[in-house]
Design a protein around this motif. Sequence first.
Motif, PDB file in Angstrom:
ATOM      1  N   LEU A   1       3.156 -10.654  -4.024  1.00 16.85           N
ATOM      2  CA  LEU A   1       3.331  -9.208  -3.998  1.00 16.85           C
ATOM      3  C   LEU A   1       2.194  -8.532  -3.232  1.00 16.85           C
ATOM      4  N   HIS A   2       0.995  -9.101  -3.321  1.00  8.39           N
ATOM      5  CA  HIS A   2      -0.116  -8.607  -2.515  1.00  8.39           C
ATOM      6  C   HIS A   2       0.133  -8.926  -1.042  1.00  8.39           C
ATOM      7  N   CYS A   3       0.490 -10.162  -0.753  1.00  7.73           N
ATOM      8  CA  CYS A   3       0.729 -10.572   0.629  1.00  7.73           C
ATOM      9  C   CYS A   3       1.806  -9.717   1.278  1.00  7.73           C
ATOM     10  N   GLN A   4       2.805  -9.368   0.508  1.00  3.06           N
ATOM     11  CA  GLN A   4       3.890  -8.537   1.017  1.00  3.06           C
ATOM     12  C   GLN A   4       3.357  -7.210   1.554  1.00  3.06           C
ATOM     13  N   LEU A   5       2.448  -6.580   0.808  1.00  2.00           N
ATOM     14  CA  LEU A   5       1.891  -5.295   1.231  1.00  2.00           C
ATOM     15  C   LEU A   5       1.101  -5.430   2.529  1.00  2.00           C
ATOM     16  N   TYR A   6       0.324  -6.503   2.650  1.00  2.00           N
ATOM     17  CA  TYR A   6      -0.470  -6.703   3.858  1.00  2.00           C
ATOM     18  C   TYR A   6       0.419  -7.016   5.068  1.00  2.00           C
ATOM     19  N   ARG A   7       1.526  -7.708   4.822  1.00  2.00           N
ATOM     20  CA  ARG A   7       2.444  -8.001   5.925  1.00  2.00           C
ATOM     21  C   ARG A   7       3.208  -6.760   6.366  1.00  2.00           C
TER      22      ARG A   7
ATOM     23  N   GLY B   1      -5.780  -2.255   3.404  1.00  3.94           N
ATOM     24  CA  GLY B   1      -6.979  -3.076   3.327  1.00  3.94           C
ATOM     25  C   GLY B   1      -7.298  -3.573   1.935  1.00  3.94           C
ATOM     26  N   ALA B   2      -6.618  -3.020   0.911  1.00  2.92           N
ATOM     27  CA  ALA B   2      -6.870  -3.447  -0.465  1.00  2.92           C
ATOM     28  C   ALA B   2      -5.641  -3.161  -1.316  1.00  2.92           C
ATOM     29  N   ALA B   3      -5.422  -3.994  -2.332  1.00  3.72           N
ATOM     30  CA  ALA B   3      -4.298  -3.820  -3.256  1.00  3.72           C
ATOM     31  C   ALA B   3      -4.758  -4.122  -4.669  1.00  3.72           C
ATOM     32  N   LEU B   4      -4.219  -3.373  -5.625  1.00  2.14           N
ATOM     33  CA  LEU B   4      -4.620  -3.492  -7.025  1.00  2.14           C
ATOM     34  C   LEU B   4      -3.396  -3.557  -7.922  1.00  2.14           C
ATOM     35  N   HIS B   5      -3.501  -4.362  -8.967  1.00  3.03           N
ATOM     36  CA  HIS B   5      -2.437  -4.464  -9.971  1.00  3.03           C
ATOM     37  C   HIS B   5      -3.074  -4.370 -11.344  1.00  3.03           C
ATOM     38  N   GLY B   6      -2.633  -3.384 -12.127  1.00  4.75           N
ATOM     39  CA  GLY B   6      -3.179  -3.184 -13.465  1.00  4.75           C
ATOM     40  C   GLY B   6      -2.093  -3.151 -14.524  1.00  4.75           C
ATOM     41  N   HIS B   7      -2.536  -3.208 -15.776  1.00  5.22           N
ATOM     42  CA  HIS B   7      -1.634  -3.262 -16.929  1.00  5.22           C
ATOM     43  C   HIS B   7      -2.054  -2.236 -17.977  1.00  5.22           C
ATOM     44  N   SER B   8      -2.111  -0.970 -17.620  1.00  6.58           N
ATOM     45  CA  SER B   8      -2.497   0.046 -18.597  1.00  6.58           C
ATOM     46  C   SER B   8      -1.390   0.242 -19.631  1.00  6.58           C
ATOM     47  N   VAL B   9      -1.752   0.842 -20.756  1.00  2.82           N
ATOM     48  CA  VAL B   9      -0.762   1.156 -21.798  1.00  2.82           C
ATOM     49  C   VAL B   9       0.280   2.119 -21.246  1.00  2.82           C
ATOM     50  N   ALA B  10      -0.166   3.184 -20.575  1.00  3.34           N
ATOM     51  CA  ALA B  10       0.776   4.190 -20.084  1.00  3.34           C
ATOM     52  C   ALA B  10       1.757   3.595 -19.078  1.00  3.34           C
ATOM     53  N   ALA B  11       1.258   2.811 -18.130  1.00  4.51           N
ATOM     54  CA  ALA B  11       2.138   2.206 -17.127  1.00  4.51           C
ATOM     55  C   ALA B  11       3.136   1.257 -17.775  1.00  4.51           C
TER      56      ALA B  11
ATOM     57  N   TYR C   1       1.402  -1.389  -9.295  1.00  8.11           N
ATOM     58  CA  TYR C   1       0.824  -1.834  -8.027  1.00  8.11           C
ATOM     59  C   TYR C   1       0.506  -0.618  -7.173  1.00  8.11           C
ATOM     60  N   VAL C   2      -0.704  -0.600  -6.624  1.00 11.24           N
ATOM     61  CA  VAL C   2      -1.090   0.424  -5.656  1.00 11.24           C
ATOM     62  C   VAL C   2      -1.848  -0.254  -4.520  1.00 11.24           C
ATOM     63  N   TRP C   3      -2.033   0.490  -3.426  1.00 11.83           N
ATOM     64  CA  TRP C   3      -2.734  -0.067  -2.271  1.00 11.83           C
ATOM     65  C   TRP C   3      -3.344   1.077  -1.482  1.00 11.83           C
ATOM     66  N   GLY C   4      -4.206   0.724  -0.527  1.00 16.81           N
ATOM     67  CA  GLY C   4      -4.841   1.736   0.296  1.00 16.81           C
ATOM     68  C   GLY C   4      -5.523   1.108   1.490  1.00 16.81           C
ATOM     69  N   PRO C   5      -6.064   1.930   2.394  1.00 15.51           N
ATOM     70  CA  PRO C   5      -6.708   1.388   3.590  1.00 15.51           C
ATOM     71  C   PRO C   5      -7.982   0.609   3.307  1.00 15.51           C
ATOM     72  N   ASP C   6      -8.606   0.876   2.170  1.00 15.51           N
ATOM     73  CA  ASP C   6      -9.792   0.134   1.759  1.00 15.51           C
ATOM     74  C   ASP C   6      -9.881   0.196   0.241  1.00 15.51           C
ATOM     75  N   MET C   7     -10.879  -0.472  -0.340  1.00 12.69           N
ATOM     76  CA  MET C   7     -10.966  -0.527  -1.795  1.00 12.69           C
ATOM     77  C   MET C   7     -11.223   0.839  -2.423  1.00 12.69           C
ATOM     78  N   PRO C   8     -12.143   1.676  -1.897  1.00 16.22           N
ATOM     79  CA  PRO C   8     -12.312   2.994  -2.503  1.00 16.22           C
ATOM     80  C   PRO C   8     -11.021   3.813  -2.524  1.00 16.22           C
ATOM     81  N   ALA C   9     -10.249   3.753  -1.453  1.00 17.89           N
ATOM     82  CA  ALA C   9      -8.995   4.498  -1.402  1.00 17.89           C
ATOM     83  C   ALA C   9      -7.978   3.948  -2.390  1.00 17.89           C
ATOM     84  N   ALA C  10      -7.886   2.626  -2.498  1.00 19.30           N
ATOM     85  CA  ALA C  10      -6.955   2.019  -3.451  1.00 19.30           C
ATOM     86  C   ALA C  10      -7.345   2.367  -4.884  1.00 19.30           C
ATOM     87  N   LEU C  11      -8.626   2.332  -5.185  1.00 15.87           N
ATOM     88  CA  LEU C  11      -9.089   2.689  -6.527  1.00 15.87           C
ATOM     89  C   LEU C  11      -8.808   4.155  -6.841  1.00 15.87           C
TER      90      LEU C  11
END
Length: 202
Positions: free
Chosen positions: A79-85, A91-101, A171-181
Amino acid sequence: MQPTPAWAIEAIVQAGRRMDARGWVPATAGNISVRLDERRIAITRSGGHKGFLDADGVMQVDLQGRPLTAGKPSAETLLHCQLYRLFPGVGAALHGHSVAATVLSMAGDRPIRLAGYEVLKAFEGQATHDVALELPVFANDQDIARLAAAVEPVVAAGSPLGYLIRGHGVYVWGPDMPAALARLEGLEFLLACELERRRLER
């Protein structure tokens, strides 16, 4: 194979700590990646706690998810590779498991509609709170290649927020890690607000 650059390890380690501090990656949940070049990404290994990452918790894979360094990558690496392709600018992708999500993703079969929140202005292309955006929700599937195939046409068409996997996480993503965060933080705030609003409306 070139060693994983120190900047990439540091970006992933610090993102893991930040996500852990906010309760978005409980136990061994979640995964984090950054693009190294047009052929490689650095990603968290499978099974590690994201709040306690170090260099040993990060490895390299190619854009088909094949390991380039020792270790077992996250189960959801494709799923990460898919975003980069799909998006050369990611430039960065994140996957989290919050209660709300997790809870909101199980509330129905339709996308989650987020409307009227000031924080919507934090997302690319949004200039006003007076807008409604939809967060796609996909059925969970342990066959990650099949899940990726279901996700691809929706994500490729454009998603300003990210997407959810039902009962699983975001899942979220951005041009770099600060933007993805920043994107993750904004979306998690919106999801927490939406969950609380639905409680109040009962």
